[in-house]
Each structure stands twice: as structure tokens, then as C-alpha cells.
Scaffold this motif. Structure first.
Motif, PDB file in Angstrom:
ATOM      1  N   ALA A  81      10.303  12.767  -1.771  1.00 40.71           N
ATOM      2  CA  ALA A  81       8.900  13.040  -0.479  1.00 40.71           C
ATOM      3  C   ALA A  81       9.777  14.633  -0.019  1.00 40.71           C
ATOM      4  N   SER A  95      11.883  16.782   4.702  1.00 42.16           N
ATOM      5  CA  SER A  95      11.227  15.430   3.956  1.00 42.16           C
ATOM      6  C   SER A  95      10.057  15.034   4.613  1.00 42.16           C
ATOM      7  N   ASP A  97       7.377  12.794   4.955  1.00 39.06           N
ATOM      8  CA  ASP A  97       7.510  11.177   4.962  1.00 39.06           C
ATOM      9  C   ASP A  97       5.569  10.891   5.268  1.00 39.06           C
ATOM     10  N   ASN A 102       3.598   8.935   0.633  1.00 40.83           N
ATOM     11  CA  ASN A 102       4.713   7.705  -0.481  1.00 40.83           C
ATOM     12  C   ASN A 102       3.387   7.104  -1.877  1.00 40.83           C
ATOM     13  N   ASP A 103       2.167   6.896  -1.250  1.00 33.46           N
ATOM     14  CA  ASP A 103       1.492   6.353  -2.494  1.00 33.46           C
ATOM     15  C   ASP A 103       1.260   7.372  -3.787  1.00 33.46           C
TER      16      ASP A 103
END
Length: 191
Positions: A81, A95, A97, A102-103
């Protein structure tokens, strides 16, 4: 009598036009929203396929080219990420995030609308995994303000209102002509 006929026919046409226009507006709005999402999904999957065939070093150029072609913000992250490419040229190597990222890193195509805290508006996004050698090596996200499709829907609604008004005005003119032709012999007979 002429006025009553014109009024009755105009009101009847206005009611019928409104009864047809409201469901049509709903269907067209839903269709425009679905097309907006589908186009963004196709663009995201196309970008993911292109990125899958490229080394990391080329991802920024692909993000910028995709953004220029689609008008969307394009963000590409690696499997951790970490931001690898951003069409807005924000600081890389940080990052990134987000739930949709994330998916996508988990292998899913994700599409939804959420409030962007940085932009202060609703954001439509689509995120997809970037796959190389049968493994997810990153994710790409395309995002556009939801206001773009809202503006398109409102523009269509305005044109639909103009059309309904035109139909009612045309019906009133036809009703006036018909009413005069019906009432004229009666008025002559009454005289």
C-alpha cells in the motif's frame, strides 16, 4: 366555450406529459449513473491490465496517461500500500491506506461512493488489483467527483422539463385551433 376547451385539453396534455416524464427522468438518471460507473470500471481494469505488463518504473507515466484520457485521478500502490504513482503528483513513497485499496490488494474489484475528507465532496472510485506472475503486486484506483454524474443528470432533467413545456405549449396551440373551429359555427348560429 373556447377557453374551457383550450384549458381542458391543455391540462389533460400536461398531466399525461408529467405522468410520462417523471418515470422517464428516473430511468434516465439511473442509466446515466450506471454508465458512469461502468465506464470508470472499464478504465480501471484497462489501467490495471496495462500496469500488469509494465515494470514499476513505468507506472507513473501510465497513471498520467490514464488520467489525461479519463479525467480521473489515478493512484497506484504496491503490495504494501505504498504510493508508487499518482496522477496528481502528490508525494510518493508514503502509505496510501484506503479501504478500497486494501480490497483491491486482496484481489477484488471495488466500486463505491464515499465522502473524501481531503476534497470535501462525494467521490466515486473504482479500485482493481495489479497482477504479475499470478500474484497481486499492487492496486490501481481511479476516482472522480460524484458531482460530475449529478451535473449530467440535472442537465438531462432540465432538457426533459423544456421538452414537456414545449409539448404543453404545442398542445395549447392545437387546442386553441380546434376549439375555435368547434365553437365558431355555434357562435355564428347563436348570432
Amino acid at each position: 366555450m373556447t377557453r374551457r376547451l383550450v384549458l381542458a385539453m391543455t391540462v389533460l396534455v400536461a398531466v399525461v406529459a408529467a405522468a410520462l416524464a417523471v418515470p422517464m427522468a428516473v430511468v434516465v438518471a439511473n442509466d446515466q449513473r450506471a454508465a458512469f460507473v461502468a465506464n470508470l470500471e472499464v478504465d480501471t481494469l484497462s489501467a490495471a491490465a496495462t500496469l500488469s505488463a509494465e515494470p514499476f518504473i513505468d507506472w507513473q507515466a501510465t497513471a498520467e496517461e490514464t488520467a489525461a484520457r479519463t479525467g480521473a485521478r489515478v493512484v497506484v500502490v504496491d503490495s504494501g500500500a505504498n504510493l508508487m504513482a499518482d496522477s496528481d503528483n502528490s508525494s510518493l513513497d508514503r502509505s496510501f491506506d484506503r479501504p478500497e485499496i486494501n480490497d483491491a490488494l486482496a484481489g477484488s474489484l471495488t466500486s463505491d461512493v464515499r465522502e473524501s475528507t481531503t476534497l470535501g465532496q462525494q467521490l466515486r472510485y473504482v479500485a482493481a488489483p495489479v497482477v504479475q506472475d499470478f500474484g497481486v503486486v499492487g492496486a490501481v484506483r481511479l476516482s472522480l467527483p460524484e458531482s460530475i454524474v449529478d451535473d449530467e443528470v440535472q442537465e438531462t432533467a432540465r432538457w426533459l422539463i423544456v421538452f414537456v413545456i414545449s409539448v404543453v405549449v404545442a398542445a395549447a396551440l392545437v387546442a386553441w385551433g380546434l376549439a375555435r373551429s368547434i365553437a365558431s359555427p355555434r357562435q355564428s348560429l347563436a348570432r
